[in-house]
Design a protein around this motif. Structure first.
Motif, PDB file in Angstrom:
ATOM      1  N   SER A  97     -18.212  27.800  45.674  1.00 32.66           N
ATOM      2  CA  SER A  97     -18.757  26.520  46.146  1.00 32.66           C
ATOM      3  C   SER A  97     -19.463  26.641  47.482  1.00 32.66           C
ATOM      4  CB  SER A  97     -17.633  25.485  46.244  1.00 32.66           C
ATOM      5  OG  SER A  97     -16.947  25.348  45.021  1.00 32.66           O
ATOM      6  N   SER A  98     -18.931  27.454  48.388  1.00 30.31           N
ATOM      7  CA  SER A  98     -19.514  27.559  49.724  1.00 30.31           C
ATOM      8  C   SER A  98     -20.881  28.220  49.711  1.00 30.31           C
ATOM      9  CB  SER A  98     -18.572  28.355  50.641  1.00 30.31           C
ATOM     10  OG  SER A  98     -18.406  29.679  50.151  1.00 30.31           O
ATOM     11  N   ALA A  99     -21.195  28.940  48.640  1.00 35.60           N
ATOM     12  CA  ALA A  99     -22.473  29.642  48.563  1.00 35.60           C
ATOM     13  C   ALA A  99     -23.528  28.862  47.780  1.00 35.60           C
ATOM     14  CB  ALA A  99     -22.275  31.013  47.924  1.00 35.60           C
ATOM     15  N   ILE A 100     -23.136  27.748  47.157  1.00 31.65           N
ATOM     16  CA  ILE A 100     -24.052  27.002  46.303  1.00 31.65           C
ATOM     17  C   ILE A 100     -24.943  26.091  47.149  1.00 31.65           C
ATOM     18  CG2 ILE A 100     -24.263  25.396  44.379  1.00 31.65           C
ATOM     19  CD1 ILE A 100     -23.126  28.121  43.614  1.00 31.65           C
ATOM     20  N   ILE A 101     -26.247  26.258  46.990  1.00 35.06           N
ATOM     21  CA  ILE A 101     -27.208  25.402  47.686  1.00 35.06           C
ATOM     22  C   ILE A 101     -27.511  24.161  46.857  1.00 35.06           C
ATOM     23  CG2 ILE A 101     -29.575  25.263  48.571  1.00 35.06           C
ATOM     24  CD1 ILE A 101     -29.377  28.286  49.129  1.00 35.06           C
ATOM     25  N   SER A 102     -27.697  24.334  45.566  1.00 38.82           N
ATOM     26  CA  SER A 102     -27.945  23.179  44.695  1.00 38.82           C
ATOM     27  C   SER A 102     -27.515  23.498  43.275  1.00 38.82           C
ATOM     28  CB  SER A 102     -29.425  22.790  44.716  1.00 38.82           C
ATOM     29  OG  SER A 102     -30.213  23.802  44.124  1.00 38.82           O
ATOM     30  N   ILE A 103     -27.204  22.435  42.537  1.00 39.63           N
ATOM     31  CA  ILE A 103     -26.816  22.549  41.139  1.00 39.63           C
ATOM     32  C   ILE A 103     -27.602  21.522  40.334  1.00 39.63           C
ATOM     33  CG2 ILE A 103     -24.932  22.474  39.459  1.00 39.63           C
ATOM     34  CD1 ILE A 103     -22.983  22.793  41.782  1.00 39.63           C
ATOM     35  N   ARG A 146     -28.580  25.070  36.299  1.00 38.59           N
ATOM     36  CA  ARG A 146     -29.334  25.944  37.199  1.00 38.59           C
ATOM     37  C   ARG A 146     -28.642  25.914  38.547  1.00 38.59           C
ATOM     38  NH1 ARG A 146     -33.184  24.566  40.936  1.00 38.59           N
ATOM     39  NH2 ARG A 146     -34.630  26.220  41.603  1.00 38.59           N
ATOM     40  N   LEU A 147     -28.195  27.066  39.008  1.00 46.19           N
ATOM     41  CA  LEU A 147     -27.518  27.177  40.291  1.00 46.19           C
ATOM     42  C   LEU A 147     -28.416  27.935  41.256  1.00 46.19           C
ATOM     43  CD1 LEU A 147     -24.000  28.412  39.064  1.00 46.19           C
ATOM     44  CD2 LEU A 147     -24.841  26.065  39.161  1.00 46.19           C
ATOM     45  N   VAL A 148     -28.562  27.411  42.464  1.00 46.33           N
ATOM     46  CA  VAL A 148     -29.259  28.127  43.524  1.00 46.33           C
ATOM     47  C   VAL A 148     -28.197  28.569  44.529  1.00 46.33           C
ATOM     48  CG1 VAL A 148     -30.998  28.033  45.335  1.00 46.33           C
ATOM     49  CG2 VAL A 148     -31.361  26.805  43.177  1.00 46.33           C
ATOM     50  N   ILE A 149     -28.116  29.887  44.750  1.00 45.26           N
ATOM     51  CA  ILE A 149     -27.030  30.484  45.532  1.00 45.26           C
ATOM     52  C   ILE A 149     -27.608  31.138  46.788  1.00 45.26           C
ATOM     53  CG2 ILE A 149     -25.111  32.130  45.438  1.00 45.26           C
ATOM     54  CD1 ILE A 149     -25.391  31.957  42.329  1.00 45.26           C
ATOM     55  N   ASP A 150     -26.899  30.955  47.879  1.00 43.32           N
ATOM     56  CA  ASP A 150     -27.294  31.569  49.141  1.00 43.32           C
ATOM     57  C   ASP A 150     -27.015  33.081  49.072  1.00 43.32           C
ATOM     58  OD1 ASP A 150     -27.778  32.365  51.724  1.00 43.32           O
ATOM     59  OD2 ASP A 150     -26.275  31.079  52.660  1.00 43.32           O
ATOM     60  N   GLY A 151     -28.086  33.881  49.082  1.00 43.63           N
ATOM     61  CA  GLY A 151     -27.945  35.318  48.976  1.00 43.63           C
ATOM     62  C   GLY A 151     -27.309  35.969  50.183  1.00 43.63           C
ATOM     63  N   LYS A 152     -27.190  35.229  51.297  1.00 43.40           N
ATOM     64  CA  LYS A 152     -26.591  35.783  52.509  1.00 43.40           C
ATOM     65  C   LYS A 152     -25.106  35.450  52.629  1.00 43.40           C
ATOM     66  CE  LYS A 152     -30.971  35.506  55.046  1.00 43.40           C
ATOM     67  NZ  LYS A 152     -31.670  34.934  56.225  1.00 43.40           N
ATOM     68  N   SER A 153     -24.589  34.668  51.704  1.00 41.79           N
ATOM     69  CA  SER A 153     -23.180  34.279  51.773  1.00 41.79           C
ATOM     70  C   SER A 153     -22.285  35.479  51.493  1.00 41.79           C
ATOM     71  CB  SER A 153     -22.891  33.166  50.760  1.00 41.79           C
ATOM     72  OG  SER A 153     -21.506  32.907  50.677  1.00 41.79           O
ATOM     73  N   SER A 154     -21.176  35.549  52.203  1.00 45.73           N
ATOM     74  CA  SER A 154     -20.245  36.664  52.007  1.00 45.73           C
ATOM     75  C   SER A 154     -19.566  36.614  50.646  1.00 45.73           C
ATOM     76  CB  SER A 154     -19.179  36.650  53.111  1.00 45.73           C
ATOM     77  OG  SER A 154     -18.444  35.429  53.067  1.00 45.73           O
ATOM     78  N   VAL A 155     -19.567  35.452  50.003  1.00 44.77           N
ATOM     79  CA  VAL A 155     -18.846  35.308  48.745  1.00 44.77           C
ATOM     80  C   VAL A 155     -19.575  36.000  47.586  1.00 44.77           C
ATOM     81  CG1 VAL A 155     -19.890  33.164  47.873  1.00 44.77           C
ATOM     82  CG2 VAL A 155     -17.497  33.649  47.391  1.00 44.77           C
ATOM     83  N   ILE A 156     -20.883  36.279  47.735  1.00 38.61           N
ATOM     84  CA  ILE A 156     -21.622  36.801  46.579  1.00 38.61           C
ATOM     85  C   ILE A 156     -21.145  38.197  46.178  1.00 38.61           C
ATOM     86  CG2 ILE A 156     -23.664  35.431  47.144  1.00 38.61           C
ATOM     87  CD1 ILE A 156     -25.009  38.084  47.943  1.00 38.61           C
ATOM     88  N   SER A 157     -20.491  38.923  47.085  1.00 39.43           N
ATOM     89  CA  SER A 157     -19.989  40.252  46.713  1.00 39.43           C
ATOM     90  C   SER A 157     -18.857  40.157  45.705  1.00 39.43           C
ATOM     91  CB  SER A 157     -19.516  41.009  47.955  1.00 39.43           C
ATOM     92  OG  SER A 157     -18.412  40.349  48.552  1.00 39.43           O
ATOM     93  N   ARG A 158     -18.300  38.964  45.536  1.00 33.13           N
ATOM     94  CA  ARG A 158     -17.189  38.777  44.588  1.00 33.13           C
ATOM     95  C   ARG A 158     -17.616  38.015  43.340  1.00 33.13           C
ATOM     96  NH1 ARG A 158     -13.283  35.566  46.431  1.00 33.13           N
ATOM     97  NH2 ARG A 158     -14.432  34.697  48.197  1.00 33.13           N
ATOM     98  N   LEU A 159     -18.921  37.709  43.228  1.00 39.55           N
ATOM     99  CA  LEU A 159     -19.401  36.979  42.062  1.00 39.55           C
ATOM    100  C   LEU A 159     -19.805  37.944  40.961  1.00 39.55           C
ATOM    101  CD1 LEU A 159     -21.648  34.182  43.632  1.00 39.55           C
ATOM    102  CD2 LEU A 159     -19.168  34.217  43.262  1.00 39.55           C
ATOM    103  N   ASP A 160     -19.299  37.712  39.770  1.00 42.91           N
ATOM    104  CA  ASP A 160     -19.662  38.530  38.618  1.00 42.91           C
ATOM    105  C   ASP A 160     -20.450  37.652  37.661  1.00 42.91           C
ATOM    106  OD1 ASP A 160     -19.793  40.035  36.279  1.00 42.91           O
ATOM    107  OD2 ASP A 160     -17.900  41.038  36.699  1.00 42.91           O
ATOM    108  N   GLY A 220     -36.657  35.170  48.076  1.00 42.28           N
ATOM    109  CA  GLY A 220     -36.556  34.557  49.392  1.00 42.28           C
ATOM    110  C   GLY A 220     -35.144  34.422  49.914  1.00 42.28           C
ATOM    111  N   GLY A 221     -34.297  35.389  49.640  1.00 41.21           N
ATOM    112  CA  GLY A 221     -32.923  35.338  50.131  1.00 41.21           C
ATOM    113  C   GLY A 221     -32.009  34.434  49.330  1.00 41.21           C
ATOM    114  N   GLN A 222     -32.521  33.892  48.222  1.00 37.38           N
ATOM    115  CA  GLN A 222     -31.705  33.042  47.360  1.00 37.38           C
ATOM    116  C   GLN A 222     -31.637  33.633  45.953  1.00 37.38           C
ATOM    117  OE1 GLN A 222     -33.399  29.091  47.444  1.00 37.38           O
ATOM    118  NE2 GLN A 222     -32.695  28.695  49.549  1.00 37.38           N
ATOM    119  N   ILE A 223     -30.558  33.273  45.251  1.00 43.85           N
ATOM    120  CA  ILE A 223     -30.381  33.712  43.868  1.00 43.85           C
ATOM    121  C   ILE A 223     -30.409  32.480  42.972  1.00 43.85           C
ATOM    122  CG2 ILE A 223     -28.889  34.915  42.240  1.00 43.85           C
ATOM    123  CD1 ILE A 223     -27.584  36.289  44.676  1.00 43.85           C
TER     124      ILE A 223
END
Length: 458
Positions: A32-38, A51-65, A95-98
């Motif tokens: 949730s903390s990495a989600i920019i929009s849903i 459609r999820l837009v995720i902050d590519g700089k968030s520390s949580v993305i290393s744990r997302l599968d 642009g730094g987002q997923i």
């Protein structure tokens, strides 16, 4: 973070935006903390998408599968509602987002619909068969009328390649016969029926069920077992057979490999409902494009100095990805893990003084077999279980593996152990098998990456 629903999705909480929040999870990981929009698109009579837009700089993305199940839950006060459940079909970085594009039931687009001709099959049973073929389990299906179908005996006939018959022969629960011995009365008259009739040998067996699909599944297992037995029996290469009978042998028998053909004919002996179809539901394979769309797949580079056990782990993991049968996939997956673990050492749990103290405390036996057995067990005191060595290997390689990943692999390990020890395992969930393959693939990628770094070893 913003939340938007497209095309008539009814908001279950018509309150102000400030009073609600969304919880987005990738498997058990709260993202949730990495989600920019849903954006959720949910309509009646249509498959939900998100459609999820995720902050590519968030520390949580290393744990997302991205292979794990996605859930989006909307919470207002003490009330909550699942807004979306599904899987990522594509994740694009810009642009730094997923941007993750998700769909609720990807199996419907991932699998080919088997060619099929039917006579007398009720609509409810056809719907059930198509849904199961699309990857849905019984727990996900509620089809009115399906339980009301009568129990009956079904005849199942499958062509066999690599065999010729001049008379009928029974092997286990299956009879093998040439085409002249078969009664194919009432078989649907379609182009595939011509192909079905062109084989030199057929396997015939029977199963009792309410559904053609379950009867077909049971029967094909019997046919595959009988063909496997014939293949193994053909490799028997000494004269005395069990029981003392003397048998002949020819070298060519080492190279026979009878196998089931691509079609199956199933006929209810009571209701006369029947179908002729290709039983295996194949995935819609896509082409790999490593120079464009899939350019990331060339990183990390594949080292020229890969140890033999890691090479075999890669081959076994690839087989777990390609096989159709779920249990075969699970056994291949654990073969990959065993190769990966290899000769991983773990610090001794029992010191030399511990082992000496245990030996002194043991009773003395006059029976040499008992004494030798105790010595073997003492020698294994510092031989850790596979999972202990697996955790150690993962830690050394630095692969990100969560407790939920380990729990899933343990669940699949139980399936494998049940098969190995002769117990009937629960049919593994296809999504869990896919996730298990994704976890092992992730570990192997980190291992290969480490091998490419000078001075590193595994």
């Amino acid at each position: 973070m913003t939340f938007r629903s497209d095309d008539g999705f009814e908001d279950p909480f018509p309150l102000s935006g400030n009073s609600r929040r969304e919880i987005t999870k990738f498997g058990s990981v709260d993202a949730s903390s990495a989600i920019i929009s849903i954006t959720v698109n949910a309509k009646l009579n249509a498959i939900s998408k998100a459609r999820l837009v995720i902050d590519g700089k968030s520390s949580v993305i290393s744990r997302l599968d991205f292979a794990s199940q996605i859930t989006v839950e909307q919470v207002v006060g003490e009330n909550s509602r699942i807004m979306f459940t599904g899987f990522v079909v594509e994740a694009k970085v810009s642009g730094g987002q997923i941007e993750a594009v998700c769909t609720a039931i990807p199996e419907f687009s991932e699998r080919r619909v088997s060619p099929m001709a039917t006579i007398g099959v009720p609509g409810t049973e056809m719907l059930y068969t198509l849904a199961r073929g699309g990857g849905l389990g019984d727990g996900q299906l509620k089809i009115p009328g399906i339980e009301e179908l009568p129990i009956e005996v079904f005849e199942i006939i499958a062509p066999v390649e690599g065999m010729q018959m001049d008379k009928a022969v029974r092997v286990g629960e299956v009879t093998f016969a040439g085409p002249e011995f078969l009664d194919l009365e009432g078989m649907p008259e379609v182009s595939s029926a011509t192909n079905f009739s062109e084989f030199q040998c057929y396997a015939v067996t029977y199963a009792t069920s309410k559904l053609l699909l379950s009867a077909e599944t049971m029967a094909l297992q019997e046919i595959d077992t009988s063909l496997a037995w014939l293949t193994v029996r053909s490799r028997y290469s000494i004269a005395p057979l069990p029981g003392g009978r003397i048998g002949g042998w020819e070298r060519a028998s080492m190279f026979v490999a009878p196998r089931r053909g691509p079609l199956v004919y199933v006929r209810g002996l009571r209701t006369k409902r029947r179908w002729l179809r290709v039983p295996e539901q194949e995935a819609q394979l896509t082409e790999l494009q490593p120079t464009s769309k899939h350019s990331d797949l060339t990183h990390p580079s594949l080292s020229r100095t890969i140890p033999l056990n890691i090479r075999q782990a890669l081959i076994a993991a690839a087989r777990a990805s390609r096989e159709k049968d779920s249990i075969t996939r699970v056994t291949a997956l654990w073969e990959a893990i065993e190769f990966y673990v290899g000769k991983t050492s773990v610090p001794d749990l029992f010191s030399k003084s511990d082992r000496r103290a245990i030996r002194r405390a043991l009773p003395k036996f006059s029976d040499q077999h008992k004494s030798k057995r105790l010595e073997v067990l003492l020698g294994d005191l510092n031989n850790p279980p596979l999972f202990v060595k697996f955790r150690r290997r993962v830690s050394l390689d630095g692969a990100p593996v969560s407790q939920s990943d380990v729990d899933l692999l343990a669940k699949l390990r139980k399936v494998r152990n049940d098969v190995v020890h002769g117990r009937s395992p629960d049919e593994p969930d296809v999504h869990e098998v896919n996730q298990g393959v994704a976890i092992v693939s992730r570990i192997l990628v980190f291992t290969v990456s480490k091998l490419g770094v000078p001075g590193k070893d595994v």
